[in-house]
Each structure stands twice: as C-alpha cells, then as structure tokens.
Motif scaffolding. Sequence first.
Motif, PDB file in Angstrom:
ATOM      1  N   GLY A 189       0.878  -1.264  -0.117  1.00 41.03           N
ATOM      2  CA  GLY A 189      -0.001  -0.232  -0.107  1.00 41.03           C
ATOM      3  C   GLY A 189       0.794   1.261   0.008  1.00 41.03           C
ATOM      4  N   PRO A 190       0.240   2.357   0.281  1.00 40.20           N
ATOM      5  CA  PRO A 190       1.056   3.620   0.202  1.00 40.20           C
ATOM      6  C   PRO A 190       2.167   4.030   1.342  1.00 40.20           C
ATOM      7  CG  PRO A 190      -1.263   4.165   0.943  1.00 40.20           C
ATOM      8  CD  PRO A 190      -1.138   2.612   0.843  1.00 40.20           C
ATOM      9  N   ASP A 191       1.916   3.373   2.432  1.00 35.01           N
ATOM     10  CA  ASP A 191       2.674   3.565   3.550  1.00 35.01           C
ATOM     11  C   ASP A 191       3.751   2.716   4.026  1.00 35.01           C
ATOM     12  OD1 ASP A 191       0.870   5.674   4.212  1.00 35.01           O
ATOM     13  OD2 ASP A 191      -0.436   4.301   5.232  1.00 35.01           O
ATOM     14  N   LEU A 192       4.114   1.957   3.048  1.00 38.37           N
ATOM     15  CA  LEU A 192       5.198   0.605   3.071  1.00 38.37           C
ATOM     16  C   LEU A 192       5.742   0.467   1.760  1.00 38.37           C
ATOM     17  CD1 LEU A 192       6.865  -1.106   5.054  1.00 38.37           C
ATOM     18  CD2 LEU A 192       5.011  -2.870   4.557  1.00 38.37           C
ATOM     19  N   HIS A 193       6.973   0.363   1.550  1.00 32.20           N
ATOM     20  CA  HIS A 193       7.836  -0.018   0.469  1.00 32.20           C
ATOM     21  C   HIS A 193       8.925  -1.063   0.717  1.00 32.20           C
ATOM     22  CE1 HIS A 193       9.152   0.718  -3.651  1.00 32.20           C
ATOM     23  NE2 HIS A 193      10.290   0.369  -3.116  1.00 32.20           N
ATOM     24  N   THR A 194       8.492  -2.087   0.503  1.00 34.40           N
ATOM     25  CA  THR A 194       9.542  -3.265   0.669  1.00 34.40           C
ATOM     26  C   THR A 194      10.617  -3.273  -0.196  1.00 34.40           C
ATOM     27  OG1 THR A 194       7.925  -4.691   1.757  1.00 34.40           O
ATOM     28  CG2 THR A 194       9.837  -5.825   1.060  1.00 34.40           C
ATOM     29  N   PRO A 195      12.003  -2.829  -0.165  1.00 36.90           N
ATOM     30  CA  PRO A 195      13.040  -3.064  -1.115  1.00 36.90           C
ATOM     31  C   PRO A 195      13.115  -4.322  -1.731  1.00 36.90           C
ATOM     32  CG  PRO A 195      13.733  -2.265   0.981  1.00 36.90           C
ATOM     33  CD  PRO A 195      12.132  -2.640   1.207  1.00 36.90           C
ATOM     34  N   VAL A 196      13.153  -4.177  -3.213  1.00 40.02           N
ATOM     35  CA  VAL A 196      13.119  -5.436  -4.135  1.00 40.02           C
ATOM     36  C   VAL A 196      14.702  -5.385  -4.543  1.00 40.02           C
ATOM     37  CG1 VAL A 196      12.417  -6.636  -6.122  1.00 40.02           C
ATOM     38  CG2 VAL A 196      10.716  -5.571  -4.506  1.00 40.02           C
ATOM     39  N   VAL A 197      15.356  -6.532  -4.314  1.00 39.17           N
ATOM     40  CA  VAL A 197      16.613  -6.847  -4.960  1.00 39.17           C
ATOM     41  C   VAL A 197      16.359  -7.999  -5.975  1.00 39.17           C
ATOM     42  CG1 VAL A 197      19.129  -7.207  -4.627  1.00 39.17           C
ATOM     43  CG2 VAL A 197      17.746  -6.172  -2.914  1.00 39.17           C
ATOM     44  N   MET A 198      16.964  -7.677  -7.217  1.00 39.45           N
ATOM     45  CA  MET A 198      16.533  -8.569  -8.321  1.00 39.45           C
ATOM     46  C   MET A 198      17.577  -9.116  -9.045  1.00 39.45           C
ATOM     47  SD  MET A 198      13.840  -8.367 -11.414  1.00 39.45           S
ATOM     48  CE  MET A 198      12.328  -8.384 -10.342  1.00 39.45           C
ATOM     49  N   ALA A 199      17.802 -10.297  -8.690  1.00 38.75           N
ATOM     50  CA  ALA A 199      19.068 -11.187  -9.560  1.00 38.75           C
ATOM     51  C   ALA A 199      18.679 -11.389 -10.988  1.00 38.75           C
ATOM     52  CB  ALA A 199      19.374 -12.537  -8.938  1.00 38.75           C
ATOM     53  N   VAL A 200      19.780 -10.877 -11.686  1.00 35.13           N
ATOM     54  CA  VAL A 200      19.409 -10.905 -13.132  1.00 35.13           C
ATOM     55  C   VAL A 200      20.666 -11.417 -13.834  1.00 35.13           C
ATOM     56  CG1 VAL A 200      17.959  -8.847 -13.120  1.00 35.13           C
ATOM     57  CG2 VAL A 200      20.353  -8.415 -13.722  1.00 35.13           C
ATOM     58  N   SER A 201      20.192 -11.984 -15.076  1.00 38.33           N
ATOM     59  CA  SER A 201      21.202 -12.417 -16.138  1.00 38.33           C
ATOM     60  C   SER A 201      21.294 -11.962 -17.477  1.00 38.33           C
ATOM     61  CB  SER A 201      21.321 -14.133 -15.938  1.00 38.33           C
ATOM     62  OG  SER A 201      22.174 -14.535 -16.821  1.00 38.33           O
ATOM     63  N   GLY A 202      19.996 -12.330 -18.049  1.00 37.85           N
ATOM     64  CA  GLY A 202      19.906 -11.910 -19.539  1.00 37.85           C
ATOM     65  C   GLY A 202      19.321 -10.285 -19.698  1.00 37.85           C
ATOM     66  N   PRO A 203      19.208 -10.040 -20.894  1.00 38.01           N
ATOM     67  CA  PRO A 203      18.650  -8.758 -21.181  1.00 38.01           C
ATOM     68  C   PRO A 203      17.109  -8.619 -20.800  1.00 38.01           C
ATOM     69  CG  PRO A 203      19.157 -10.021 -23.290  1.00 38.01           C
ATOM     70  CD  PRO A 203      19.664 -10.608 -22.339  1.00 38.01           C
ATOM     71  N   LYS A 204      16.488  -9.737 -20.988  1.00 37.69           N
ATOM     72  CA  LYS A 204      14.940  -9.574 -20.496  1.00 37.69           C
ATOM     73  C   LYS A 204      14.660  -9.408 -19.159  1.00 37.69           C
ATOM     74  CE  LYS A 204      13.287 -11.930 -24.521  1.00 37.69           C
ATOM     75  NZ  LYS A 204      12.520 -13.259 -25.107  1.00 37.69           N
TER      76      LYS A 204
END
Length: 272
Positions: A140-155
């Motif tokens: 919702g508007p009052d909380l922001h859980t940080p997202v760390v994304m593991a990536v490899s290829g361009p997509k």
Amino acid sequence: MTEQAKRVTRPFRFGVVAPVGDDLSAWRDRVRRIADLGYSTLLMPDVPTWQPTLAPTLATAAAIADLRVGSWVYAAALREPMSTAWEAHSLSVLTEGRFEMGIGAGRPGIEVELGLPAVSLAERRSRMRETVTALREFDGPDLHTPVVMAVSGPKAQELALEVADAVTFVLPADDDRAETTQRVRDFAGRRDLELAQHVAAVGDRVAPFMAPPDLDTAALRAADSLVILPSDPSAAAEEIQRRREEIGFSYFVIGADFAEALAPAVAKLSGQ
C-alpha cells in the motif's frame, strides 16, 4: 559528462548469507556476531530441504539482532507470486521495515530436482513481475519493501529496470572483468539502482550455498573474476573500493564463513 558520472555514489553496505545449519544455538550466536561486526543485512538462501523455510528463519534473525534481513534470493521457479508477496509483506511488517526481498529466476533445473514440473525462463520472469506487483499492492501507500532482483540476460535486466530497487548480476565463474564492467555500466546508466555484488569465494575458500564447492579459486583469480575477493582485509577493502569507483557496486554479499576475516574491511568501509 557520461551517464555513469551522473550516478549517485552510494555508501557501502555489506550482507551475509548465513544458513542455519545443524546447530541452532551456534546459528543464533553467529547472527549476533554478524551484527556486532558491523554487517547490515542477514540473508538466507531459498532452497527447500537444505534448511528451515525463509519466513520464520528471517523473523527469528530479526528478533535476535538489530539487522536488516532478506531473501538471497526467492527462486521464482519454486514460488507462487501471491503467496510469496504476502510472505514478503508480512516480513516487512513484522520486522518494522527491516526486510528486503531478493528475487530471481532460480537455479536452472532446481524445480525438476525437487520433483516439480519444469518452469520456462519466460514463466519465471512472469512470476517475478507478478510477485513484485502483488507486493506493492500488499504494501500500500505507507510501506515500501525494497526489492533486490538477481538478473542475467537482457530480458531479466529490463524487468529489473522497471520494478526493482537494487540488482545483483548472476555472473559466470570465468567472467571477464572488462566485459562485465561494460555490461553493468550500460545497465546502470539507464536508471540509478543500487548495484549488489554476490561474492562466492574469498581467498582459496568457497562459500557454502553461494557456489559449487568445487569452484576453482585459482582460475577465478587468473580470470580476474568479480565473484572472488582477496582474503587479506586491506586488499579486499581496496578491491571493493575499486569496484564501486569503476563499476558502481556498493552492496557486497558474502558467505558467513568469511564474516570474521573480512570484518576489518567492513568496519573501514560501511557507510562510507
């Protein structure tokens, strides 16, 4: 002025992947020690049958010590988006904002090894997107859980540019430093995300849960690989500083077995 030069220089922070193991009391002591040494984040791998499931383990760690906690990383091949998002949001609430959700596609074939149907790369990326979307709705508007994304290829990189707060690159063991540097710079120039570095080996030792145990550390050094750091704390600190200056990495994640050895480098650099 180049796009890289326009990036904000982020302060260093350091995370530790600390699986529970067989001795719960020893793990609790290790969690407290990691906090005392100045590390910012306690992280857990998402591999069924290896250890207790993430949510109760991370909630326990957050209650033991004043640390951030996180998944390193939720494997989309094994995870249903809505329930994963609910779990991540719940951890953010229970830890009073000290949880960060690491998420990635998952190791190739991990679901088949566990007796589950094969999941295509496209479906894994779709699950990653749906998980983050559902997480934002739960927060919702009052909380922001940080997202760390593991990536490899361009997509996967494109997806991270859209929805992530930070990114870690899944690098091959024999990665070429110059090629990887350019790859990360090209990515980072498009949006100012925190860049995380997964460090699988230190000196001649390989971190459990972070790389195959037979990883050739001599070959890593010969290739000037980014997945290894020197065991000497002063040399490690110099290398870490170099990687931020030349590439932009500011968040470094190591295995728990190396926490003591690299503590002087962490003490010198954390928050700088």
